[in-house]
Design an enzyme around this catalytic site. Sequence first.
Site, PDB file in Angstrom:
ATOM      1  N   SER A 148      11.771   8.665  -3.632  1.00  4.92           N
ATOM      2  CA  SER A 148      11.759   7.820  -2.441  1.00  4.92           C
ATOM      3  C   SER A 148      10.616   8.278  -1.511  1.00  4.92           C
ATOM      4  O   SER A 148       9.595   8.800  -1.979  1.00  4.92           O
ATOM      5  CB  SER A 148      13.155   7.940  -1.785  1.00  4.92           C
ATOM      6  OG  SER A 148      13.237   7.132  -0.654  1.00  4.92           O
ATOM      7  N   LYS A 166      11.558   1.561  -0.030  1.00  6.43           N
ATOM      8  CA  LYS A 166      12.164   2.883  -0.278  1.00  6.43           C
ATOM      9  C   LYS A 166      13.591   2.945   0.263  1.00  6.43           C
ATOM     10  O   LYS A 166      14.455   3.592  -0.347  1.00  6.43           O
ATOM     11  CB  LYS A 166      11.293   3.993   0.319  1.00  6.43           C
ATOM     12  CG  LYS A 166       9.902   4.120  -0.318  1.00  6.43           C
ATOM     13  CD  LYS A 166       9.955   4.594  -1.771  1.00  6.43           C
ATOM     14  CE  LYS A 166       8.566   5.022  -2.278  1.00  6.43           C
ATOM     15  NZ  LYS A 166       8.566   5.490  -3.668  1.00  6.43           N
TER      16      LYS A 166
HETATM   17  C1  HXC Z   1      -3.403  -5.274   2.996  1.00  8.02           C
HETATM   18  C2  HXC Z   1      -3.271  -5.455   0.699  1.00  8.02           C
HETATM   19  C3  HXC Z   1      -3.950  -4.217   0.541  1.00  8.02           C
HETATM   20  C4  HXC Z   1      -4.363  -3.517   1.722  1.00  8.02           C
HETATM   21  C5  HXC Z   1      -3.501  -5.028  -1.417  1.00  8.02           C
HETATM   22  N1  HXC Z   1      -3.017  -5.906  -0.536  1.00  8.02           N
HETATM   23  N2  HXC Z   1      -4.070  -3.985  -0.799  1.00  8.02           N
HETATM   24  N3  HXC Z   1      -2.993  -5.963   1.906  1.00  8.02           N
HETATM   25  N4  HXC Z   1      -4.063  -4.070   2.924  1.00  8.02           N
HETATM   26  N5  HXC Z   1      -5.017  -2.357   1.644  1.00  8.02           N
HETATM   27  C6  HXC Z   1      -2.397  -7.203  -0.832  1.00  8.02           C
HETATM   28  C7  HXC Z   1      -3.377  -8.114  -1.520  1.00  8.02           C
HETATM   29  O1  HXC Z   1      -4.238  -8.747  -0.591  1.00  8.02           O
HETATM   30  C8  HXC Z   1      -2.438  -9.112  -2.213  1.00  8.02           C
HETATM   31  O2  HXC Z   1      -1.921 -10.060  -1.331  1.00  8.02           O
HETATM   32  C9  HXC Z   1      -1.265  -8.216  -2.613  1.00  8.02           C
HETATM   33  O3  HXC Z   1      -1.322  -7.041  -1.773  1.00  8.02           O
HETATM   34  C10 HXC Z   1      -1.340  -7.788  -4.064  1.00  8.02           C
HETATM   35  O4  HXC Z   1      -2.612  -7.220  -4.295  1.00  8.02           O
HETATM   36  P1  HXC Z   1      -3.085  -6.794  -5.751  1.00  8.02           P
HETATM   37  O5  HXC Z   1      -4.359  -6.066  -5.635  1.00  8.02           O
HETATM   38  O6  HXC Z   1      -3.012  -7.965  -6.673  1.00  8.02           O
HETATM   39  O7  HXC Z   1      -1.877  -5.816  -6.163  1.00  8.02           O
HETATM   40  P2  HXC Z   1      -1.642  -4.991  -7.461  1.00  8.02           P
HETATM   41  O8  HXC Z   1      -2.799  -5.112  -8.394  1.00  8.02           O
HETATM   42  O9  HXC Z   1      -0.319  -5.322  -7.962  1.00  8.02           O
HETATM   43  O10 HXC Z   1      -1.688  -3.482  -6.876  1.00  8.02           O
HETATM   44  C11 HXC Z   1      -0.659  -2.962  -6.139  1.00  8.02           C
HETATM   45  C12 HXC Z   1      -1.162  -2.182  -4.911  1.00  8.02           C
HETATM   46  C13 HXC Z   1      -2.231  -1.149  -5.318  1.00  8.02           C
HETATM   47  C14 HXC Z   1       0.058  -1.530  -4.275  1.00  8.02           C
HETATM   48  C15 HXC Z   1      -1.748  -3.170  -3.931  1.00  8.02           C
HETATM   49  O11 HXC Z   1      -2.671  -0.459  -4.147  1.00  8.02           O
HETATM   50  C16 HXC Z   1      -1.779  -0.158  -6.328  1.00  8.02           C
HETATM   51  O12 HXC Z   1      -1.776  -0.466  -7.507  1.00  8.02           O
HETATM   52  N6  HXC Z   1      -1.346   1.070  -5.951  1.00  8.02           N
HETATM   53  C17 HXC Z   1      -0.837   2.078  -6.909  1.00  8.02           C
HETATM   54  C18 HXC Z   1      -1.250   3.459  -6.540  1.00  8.02           C
HETATM   55  C19 HXC Z   1      -0.692   3.909  -5.184  1.00  8.02           C
HETATM   56  O13 HXC Z   1      -0.600   3.072  -4.245  1.00  8.02           O
HETATM   57  N7  HXC Z   1      -0.410   5.203  -5.065  1.00  8.02           N
HETATM   58  C20 HXC Z   1       0.117   5.755  -3.846  1.00  8.02           C
HETATM   59  C21 HXC Z   1       1.577   5.796  -3.882  1.00  8.02           C
HETATM   60  S1  HXC Z   1       2.089   6.610  -2.361  1.00  8.02           S
HETATM   61  P3  HXC Z   1      -2.564 -11.573  -1.220  1.00  8.02           P
HETATM   62  O14 HXC Z   1      -1.751 -12.242  -0.174  1.00  8.02           O
HETATM   63  O15 HXC Z   1      -4.002 -11.381  -0.844  1.00  8.02           O
HETATM   64  O16 HXC Z   1      -2.408 -12.181  -2.581  1.00  8.02           O
HETATM   65  C22 HXC Z   1       3.513   5.917  -1.840  1.00  8.02           C
HETATM   66  C23 HXC Z   1       4.224   6.409  -0.579  1.00  8.02           C
HETATM   67  C24 HXC Z   1       3.581   7.598   0.001  1.00  8.02           C
HETATM   68  O17 HXC Z   1       4.024   5.069  -2.450  1.00  8.02           O
HETATM   69  C25 HXC Z   1       4.315   8.132   1.165  1.00  8.02           C
HETATM   70  C26 HXC Z   1       3.522   9.267   1.773  1.00  8.02           C
HETATM   71  C27 HXC Z   1       4.205   9.959   2.937  1.00  8.02           C
HETATM   72  P1  NAP Z   2       0.123   8.136  -7.529  1.00  8.40           P
HETATM   73  O1  NAP Z   2      -0.541   9.276  -8.222  1.00  8.40           O
HETATM   74  O2  NAP Z   2      -0.686   6.919  -7.279  1.00  8.40           O
HETATM   75  O3  NAP Z   2       1.441   7.766  -8.343  1.00  8.40           O
HETATM   76  C1  NAP Z   2       1.892   6.471  -8.560  1.00  8.40           C
HETATM   77  C2  NAP Z   2       1.983   6.262 -10.066  1.00  8.40           C
HETATM   78  O4  NAP Z   2       2.656   5.031 -10.313  1.00  8.40           O
HETATM   79  C3  NAP Z   2       0.622   6.190 -10.735  1.00  8.40           C
HETATM   80  O5  NAP Z   2       0.605   6.980 -11.905  1.00  8.40           O
HETATM   81  C4  NAP Z   2       0.469   4.711 -11.094  1.00  8.40           C
HETATM   82  O6  NAP Z   2      -0.283   4.580 -12.297  1.00  8.40           O
HETATM   83  C5  NAP Z   2       1.919   4.293 -11.272  1.00  8.40           C
HETATM   84  N1  NAP Z   2       2.126   2.875 -10.963  1.00  8.40           N
HETATM   85  C6  NAP Z   2       1.757   2.186  -9.854  1.00  8.40           C
HETATM   86  N2  NAP Z   2       2.096   0.895  -9.949  1.00  8.40           N
HETATM   87  C7  NAP Z   2       2.703   0.767 -11.148  1.00  8.40           C
HETATM   88  C8  NAP Z   2       3.277  -0.331 -11.820  1.00  8.40           C
HETATM   89  N3  NAP Z   2       3.291  -1.556 -11.288  1.00  8.40           N
HETATM   90  N4  NAP Z   2       3.836  -0.124 -13.053  1.00  8.40           N
HETATM   91  C9  NAP Z   2       3.819   1.118 -13.620  1.00  8.40           C
HETATM   92  N5  NAP Z   2       3.285   2.190 -13.028  1.00  8.40           N
HETATM   93  C10 NAP Z   2       2.736   2.020 -11.800  1.00  8.40           C
HETATM   94  O7  NAP Z   2       0.689   8.565  -6.099  1.00  8.40           O
HETATM   95  P2  NAP Z   2       1.587   9.765  -5.524  1.00  8.40           P
HETATM   96  O8  NAP Z   2       1.145   9.915  -4.124  1.00  8.40           O
HETATM   97  O9  NAP Z   2       1.606  10.943  -6.418  1.00  8.40           O
HETATM   98  O10 NAP Z   2       3.040   9.074  -5.476  1.00  8.40           O
HETATM   99  C11 NAP Z   2       4.035   9.333  -6.457  1.00  8.40           C
HETATM  100  C12 NAP Z   2       5.415   8.990  -5.937  1.00  8.40           C
HETATM  101  O11 NAP Z   2       5.741   9.824  -4.825  1.00  8.40           O
HETATM  102  C13 NAP Z   2       5.550   7.558  -5.431  1.00  8.40           C
HETATM  103  O12 NAP Z   2       6.866   7.083  -5.728  1.00  8.40           O
HETATM  104  C14 NAP Z   2       5.391   7.709  -3.943  1.00  8.40           C
HETATM  105  O13 NAP Z   2       5.991   6.670  -3.233  1.00  8.40           O
HETATM  106  C15 NAP Z   2       6.103   9.025  -3.707  1.00  8.40           C
HETATM  107  N6  NAP Z   2       5.729   9.735  -2.475  1.00  8.40           N
HETATM  108  C16 NAP Z   2       4.495  10.269  -2.364  1.00  8.40           C
HETATM  109  C17 NAP Z   2       4.205  11.042  -1.250  1.00  8.40           C
HETATM  110  C18 NAP Z   2       2.880  11.755  -1.134  1.00  8.40           C
HETATM  111  O14 NAP Z   2       2.714  12.600  -0.264  1.00  8.40           O
HETATM  112  N7  NAP Z   2       1.944  11.482  -1.989  1.00  8.40           N
HETATM  113  C19 NAP Z   2       5.161  11.215  -0.250  1.00  8.40           C
HETATM  114  C20 NAP Z   2       6.396  10.600  -0.378  1.00  8.40           C
HETATM  115  C21 NAP Z   2       6.679   9.882  -1.515  1.00  8.40           C
HETATM  116  P3  NAP Z   2      -1.110   3.229 -12.627  1.00  8.40           P
HETATM  117  O15 NAP Z   2      -1.914   2.908 -11.393  1.00  8.40           O
HETATM  118  O16 NAP Z   2      -1.908   3.613 -13.833  1.00  8.40           O
HETATM  119  O17 NAP Z   2      -0.093   2.187 -12.935  1.00  8.40           O
END
Ligand code: HXC
Ligand code: NAP
Length: 259
Positions: A148, A166
């Site tokens: 989460s 979350k």
């Molecule tokens: C506003 C955004 C945006 C941004 C995407 N969108 N990025 N809106 N600001 N920076 C919007 C797009 O415009 C689009 O809406 C919709 O989101 C979908 O965009 P896609 O690019 O098609 O999405 P997709 O390819 O499915 O990618 C998902 C994603 C991407 C979440 C947007 O960032 C991703 O794949 N992330 C995975 C890696 C990641 O985020 N790792 C960190 C996890 S940390 P419209 O309306 O234009 O169609 C975490 C919590 C951390 O989860 C907590 C820390 C304390």
């Molecule tokens: P990260 O490396 O980007 O991890 C996210 C992983 O999820 C990536 O390996 C990504 O790989 C995969 N993923 C994303 N979208 C997916 C999809 N649609 N289907 C399958 N796989 C997908 O980021 P991280 O910061 O380590 O985060 C890991 C977890 O910790 C997340 O649940 C996040 O919310 C949580 N979290 C992180 C923090 C922090 O400090 N970083 C704090 C609190 C919670 P692909 O892009 O290849 O799919």
Amino acid sequence: MHITKFFPKDLFADHTVFVTGGGSGINFGVAKNFAALGAKVGMCGRSADKLERASAELGEMGAQVFAQTADVRDYGALESVLQATESKLGAIGTLVCAAAGNFICPAEQLSPNGFKSVVDIDLLGSFNACRAAFSQLQKTRGSIVFISAGMSIIPYFAQAHVGAAKAGIDNMMRNLALEWGRFGIRSNSIVPGPIEGTEGMRRLAPGDLGKKLKKSIPLGRYGTTDEIGQAAVFLASPLASYITGTVLVVDGGQTLPGS
Ligand code: HXC
Ligand code: NAP
């Protein structure tokens, strides 16, 4: 690894862990901690490159690994990876629902599809994994660990989408604990604090913001991916055999009111 000083190296011999999004960051740290204790590791993610690199490192640690690309939003793809994992590594004993997406965006600028994308990956993707792994978890009387975030507990600016996703995960975790306890399946969440060297922190707290954030954490530092891996190992281990329906906060005190 640190964990092998405290847990037996064969704790998870003959145990399969499956980590969604296991190819990078915190989730890969979780996979490594299980592997260090003898677990077989299954993983999925969207990028084959990430999975290949992670599999190679786990293989060097001696783990048996099966990784295949699947988007957690695609139930059919996930189901086929989970079935293949069972036939290659044996039924899943621990499911870690950890795939997630995040970006900073104030709610008044966020498009409905942006909100939906994050909820679909984090919340629906976690349900998909649990539903598709259910029959295996029933066989092993296994457990689920959700990854989460602090946004489930307190609101963060420009994180309405992540907070909704979350918080939904943590409530679903409690529902599954209630419903699946009768099958011997436990269900718990981990709330990681800010974890160093991760994509999440690169996106949420770049540069000076990161320095400020560190000062606001009672323990005065970011956490490590191993610290989240250790918590996941504990929740999956026999030491946690009567723990279900809980949120384990591993955040150096970050979400305490007043921090
Ligand atoms: C506003 C955004 C945006 C941004 C995407 N969108 N990025 N809106 N600001 N920076 C919007 C797009 O415009 C689009 O809406 C919709 O989101 C979908 O965009 P896609 O690019 O098609 O999405 P997709 O390819 O499915 O990618 C998902 C994603 C991407 C979440 C947007 O960032 C991703 O794949 N992330 C995975 C890696 C990641 O985020 N790792 C960190 C996890 S940390 P419209 O309306 O234009 O169609 C975490 C919590 C951390 O989860 C907590 C820390 C304390
Ligand atoms: P990260 O490396 O980007 O991890 C996210 C992983 O999820 C990536 O390996 C990504 O790989 C995969 N993923 C994303 N979208 C997916 C999809 N649609 N289907 C399958 N796989 C997908 O980021 P991280 O910061 O380590 O985060 C890991 C977890 O910790 C997340 O649940 C996040 O919310 C949580 N979290 C992180 C923090 C922090 O400090 N970083 C704090 C609190 C919670 P692909 O892009 O290849 O799919």
